[in-house]
Design a protein around this motif. Structure first.
Motif, PDB file in Angstrom:
ATOM      1  N   ALA A   1      -7.670   6.106 -15.524  1.00  0.00           N
ATOM      2  CA  ALA A   1      -6.845   5.257 -14.674  1.00  0.00           C
ATOM      3  C   ALA A   1      -7.693   4.105 -14.162  1.00  0.00           C
ATOM      4  CB  ALA A   1      -6.280   6.060 -13.496  1.00  0.00           C
ATOM      5  N   CYS A   2      -7.015   3.042 -13.774  1.00  0.00           N
ATOM      6  CA  CYS A   2      -7.646   2.002 -12.969  1.00  0.00           C
ATOM      7  C   CYS A   2      -6.814   1.846 -11.703  1.00  0.00           C
ATOM      8  CB  CYS A   2      -7.747   0.674 -13.714  1.00  0.00           C
ATOM      9  SG  CYS A   2      -8.758  -0.549 -12.812  1.00  0.00           S
ATOM     10  N   ARG A   3      -7.500   1.536 -10.609  1.00  0.00           N
ATOM     11  CA  ARG A   3      -6.852   1.457  -9.302  1.00  0.00           C
ATOM     12  C   ARG A   3      -7.146   0.098  -8.673  1.00  0.00           C
ATOM     13  NH1 ARG A   3      -9.740   5.377 -10.761  1.00  0.00           N
ATOM     14  NH2 ARG A   3      -8.857   7.464 -11.051  1.00  0.00           N
ATOM     15  N   TRP A   4      -6.162  -0.433  -7.954  1.00  0.00           N
ATOM     16  CA  TRP A   4      -6.308  -1.720  -7.265  1.00  0.00           C
ATOM     17  C   TRP A   4      -5.774  -1.568  -5.842  1.00  0.00           C
ATOM     18  CZ3 TRP A   4      -4.401  -1.113 -12.202  1.00  0.00           C
ATOM     19  CH2 TRP A   4      -5.068  -1.779 -13.248  1.00  0.00           C
ATOM     20  N   ARG A   5      -6.490  -2.124  -4.879  1.00  0.00           N
ATOM     21  CA  ARG A   5      -6.034  -2.033  -3.492  1.00  0.00           C
ATOM     22  C   ARG A   5      -6.447  -3.304  -2.732  1.00  0.00           C
ATOM     23  NH1 ARG A   5     -10.311   2.401  -0.799  1.00  0.00           N
ATOM     24  NH2 ARG A   5     -12.052   0.906  -0.621  1.00  0.00           N
ATOM     25  N   ASN A   6      -5.970  -3.402  -1.487  1.00  0.00           N
ATOM     26  CA  ASN A   6      -6.297  -4.539  -0.613  1.00  0.00           C
ATOM     27  C   ASN A   6      -6.045  -5.866  -1.333  1.00  0.00           C
ATOM     28  OD1 ASN A   6      -7.083  -2.792   1.436  1.00  0.00           O
ATOM     29  ND2 ASN A   6      -9.237  -2.792   0.793  1.00  0.00           N
ATOM     30  N   ILE A   7      -4.871  -5.982  -1.944  1.00  0.00           N
ATOM     31  CA  ILE A   7      -4.542  -7.150  -2.771  1.00  0.00           C
ATOM     32  C   ILE A   7      -3.926  -8.222  -1.881  1.00  0.00           C
ATOM     33  CG2 ILE A   7      -3.333  -7.933  -4.840  1.00  0.00           C
ATOM     34  CD1 ILE A   7      -3.067  -4.845  -5.546  1.00  0.00           C
ATOM     35  N   ARG A   8      -4.553  -9.380  -1.828  1.00  0.00           N
ATOM     36  CA  ARG A   8      -4.078 -10.446  -0.946  1.00  0.00           C
ATOM     37  C   ARG A   8      -4.345 -11.790  -1.589  1.00  0.00           C
ATOM     38  NH1 ARG A   8      -8.648  -7.852   0.353  1.00  0.00           N
ATOM     39  NH2 ARG A   8     -10.385  -8.972   1.313  1.00  0.00           N
ATOM     40  N   ILE A   9      -3.589 -12.799  -1.161  1.00  0.00           N
ATOM     41  CA  ILE A   9      -3.654 -14.097  -1.816  1.00  0.00           C
ATOM     42  C   ILE A   9      -3.595 -15.206  -0.783  1.00  0.00           C
ATOM     43  CG2 ILE A   9      -1.150 -14.394  -2.146  1.00  0.00           C
ATOM     44  CD1 ILE A   9      -1.856 -15.349  -5.041  1.00  0.00           C
ATOM     45  N   CYS A  10      -4.261 -16.296  -1.101  1.00  0.00           N
ATOM     46  CA  CYS A  10      -4.201 -17.517  -0.313  1.00  0.00           C
ATOM     47  C   CYS A  10      -3.791 -18.641  -1.246  1.00  0.00           C
ATOM     48  CB  CYS A  10      -5.552 -17.805   0.331  1.00  0.00           C
ATOM     49  SG  CYS A  10      -5.658 -19.428   1.114  1.00  0.00           S
ATOM     50  N   GLU A  11      -2.629 -19.222  -1.013  1.00  0.00           N
ATOM     51  CA  GLU A  11      -2.163 -20.351  -1.830  1.00  0.00           C
ATOM     52  C   GLU A  11      -2.546 -21.655  -1.159  1.00  0.00           C
ATOM     53  OE1 GLU A  11       1.864 -19.583  -3.828  1.00  0.00           O
ATOM     54  OE2 GLU A  11       1.981 -18.376  -1.990  1.00  0.00           O
TER      55      GLU A  11
ATOM     56  N   ASP B   1      -2.858   7.070  -2.658  1.00  0.00           N
ATOM     57  CA  ASP B   1      -3.866   6.835  -1.614  1.00  0.00           C
ATOM     58  C   ASP B   1      -4.005   5.346  -1.297  1.00  0.00           C
ATOM     59  OD1 ASP B   1      -4.466   9.599  -1.468  1.00  0.00           O
ATOM     60  OD2 ASP B   1      -5.800   9.416  -3.186  1.00  0.00           O
ATOM     61  N   GLY B   2      -2.872   4.663  -1.208  1.00  0.00           N
ATOM     62  CA  GLY B   2      -2.881   3.264  -0.829  1.00  0.00           C
ATOM     63  C   GLY B   2      -3.328   2.308  -1.909  1.00  0.00           C
ATOM     64  N   ALA B   3      -3.349   2.760  -3.162  1.00  0.00           N
ATOM     65  CA  ALA B   3      -3.804   1.910  -4.270  1.00  0.00           C
ATOM     66  C   ALA B   3      -2.798   1.946  -5.410  1.00  0.00           C
ATOM     67  CB  ALA B   3      -5.167   2.362  -4.770  1.00  0.00           C
ATOM     68  N   ILE B   4      -2.566   0.789  -6.032  1.00  0.00           N
ATOM     69  CA  ILE B   4      -1.828   0.750  -7.292  1.00  0.00           C
ATOM     70  C   ILE B   4      -2.686   1.436  -8.351  1.00  0.00           C
ATOM     71  CG2 ILE B   4      -1.016  -0.748  -9.147  1.00  0.00           C
ATOM     72  CD1 ILE B   4      -0.258  -2.802  -7.024  1.00  0.00           C
ATOM     73  N   THR B   5      -2.079   2.374  -9.092  1.00  0.00           N
ATOM     74  CA  THR B   5      -2.816   3.145 -10.089  1.00  0.00           C
ATOM     75  C   THR B   5      -2.091   3.044 -11.426  1.00  0.00           C
ATOM     76  OG1 THR B   5      -3.563   4.675  -8.377  1.00  0.00           O
ATOM     77  CG2 THR B   5      -3.759   5.412 -10.657  1.00  0.00           C
ATOM     78  N   GLY B   6      -2.838   2.646 -12.468  1.00  0.00           N
ATOM     79  CA  GLY B   6      -2.256   2.472 -13.787  1.00  0.00           C
ATOM     80  C   GLY B   6      -2.851   3.430 -14.794  1.00  0.00           C
TER      81      GLY B   6
ATOM     82  N   GLU C   1       0.809  -1.229   0.000  1.00  0.00           N
ATOM     83  CA  GLU C   1       0.000   0.000   0.000  1.00  0.00           C
ATOM     84  C   GLU C   1       0.840   1.275   0.000  1.00  0.00           C
ATOM     85  OE1 GLU C   1      -2.866  -0.221   3.149  1.00  0.00           O
ATOM     86  OE2 GLU C   1      -3.875  -1.968   2.283  1.00  0.00           O
ATOM     87  N   LYS C   2       2.169   1.136  -0.141  1.00  0.00           N
ATOM     88  CA  LYS C   2       3.042   2.309  -0.142  1.00  0.00           C
ATOM     89  C   LYS C   2       3.978   2.339  -1.342  1.00  0.00           C
ATOM     90  CE  LYS C   2       3.083   2.492   4.931  1.00  0.00           C
ATOM     91  NZ  LYS C   2       3.921   2.400   6.153  1.00  0.00           N
ATOM     92  N   THR C   3       4.429   1.176  -1.773  1.00  0.00           N
ATOM     93  CA  THR C   3       5.407   1.093  -2.858  1.00  0.00           C
ATOM     94  C   THR C   3       5.011  -0.033  -3.813  1.00  0.00           C
ATOM     95  OG1 THR C   3       6.859  -0.579  -1.859  1.00  0.00           O
ATOM     96  CG2 THR C   3       7.190   1.730  -1.176  1.00  0.00           C
TER      97      THR C   3
END
Length: 277
Positions: free
Chosen positions: A266-276, A58-63, A14-16
């Motif tokens: 733009a499109c924005r993505w946040r709260n990205i998490r995964i369960c393997e 703002d805590g989101a990946i923005t493309g 959420e920062k980098t």
């Protein structure tokens, strides 16, 4: 498996953009074994020069396209690769912005199973496309915007079949093992807001299931998939058992131009998490 938030691991801080990298959106054959693109063209040269603009806002990946309105896109890939998993994130696209989420993708970004987020005229959200692995198009509806009296987009609607750029032929829905209706999709989609996606990928030739805002939108069994240009065994040879996850900025094209991706969209993505598993 993956029954509660405690089992999910964030893959975005959420920062980098640590843990992610971007690549150009280069053309590839529609299916393995088809002719390779001509790398000497001006179009290919221009595509090589940009990977889009990827930032954290703002805590989101923005493309975005870079420079704005250039008409060329790119992919943002995870550094890590993933096999069987559930991926959860929220997305917030502008109108129009033609994007998607690729799973089991190669290092090129442009070869993999794409969950559609085509937030533009004649687009679909939640369907599944074979990006560079056959070009199959599993969708059950197409969308357009509703406009106010000043010509501003104010929401989504189902597209008029007589004016669509993507005719809804029966074979497209038949590719899917499950397909929500357009009316069902519209009942849960939040315009100009965040929408949660949950994507489950399981198997060597994966079964892929897509939920949006807790509604099941699509499911496909790619080992049983029948399509003229798709061969499950050949695709397994092309894509590793584990692949990258990628977000997309689409190119424009002569047919749609800026109706595919507006100059400042733009499109924005946040709260990205995964369960393997």
């Amino acid at each position: 498996m993956c029954k509660n938030d405690a089992t999910f691991t964030p893959i975005f801080d959420e920062k980098t953009l640590a843990g992610w990298h971007f690549v150009p959106r280069l053309p590839v054959p529609r299916a393995p074994g088809q002719p390779e693109p001509d790398t000497t063209t001006e179009e290919y040269r221009c595509a090589m020069q940009t990977s889009g603009k990827w930032t954290v806002e703002d805590g989101a990946i923005t493309g975005r396209q870079a420079p704005p309105g250039c008409g060329y896109g790119g992919y943002l890939l995870t550094d890590g690769v993933y096999g069987d998993f559930e991926l959860v994130f929220e997305a917030h696209p502008d109108w129009p912005a033609d994007t998607g989420i690729l799973v089991r993708t190669s290092s090129l970004g442009s070869q993999g199973f794409q969950i559609l987020l085509d937030h533009r005229r004649s687009g679909n959200i939640g369907g599944i496309y074979g990006n560079g692995i056959g070009g199959f198009h599993g969708i059950n509806f197409t969308l357009d915007a509703k406009y106010d009296g000043h010509g501003n987009p104010v929401g989504l609607r189902l597209e008029d079949p007589s004016t669509t750029l993507e005719p809804m032929t029966p074979d497209k829905a038949a590719i899917l093992d499950y397909a929500a209706t357009g009316e069902q999709f519209l009942s849960i989609w939040k315009w100009n807001n965040w929408n949660e996606f949950k994507i489950r990928v399981e198997g060597a030739s994966p079964r892929i299931t897509v939920h949006i805002n807790d509604m099941k939108i699509s499911e496909i069994d790619t080992i049983a998939l029948k399509h003229p240009l798709y061969n499950a065994a050949v695709v397994r040879d092309l894509l590793s058992p584990k692949g990258h996850i990628a977000f997309e900025i689409h190119d424009n094209d002569p047919g749609m131009g800026e109706a595919r991706w507006a100059p400042n969209a733009a499109c924005r993505w946040r709260n990205i998490r995964i369960c393997e598993f």
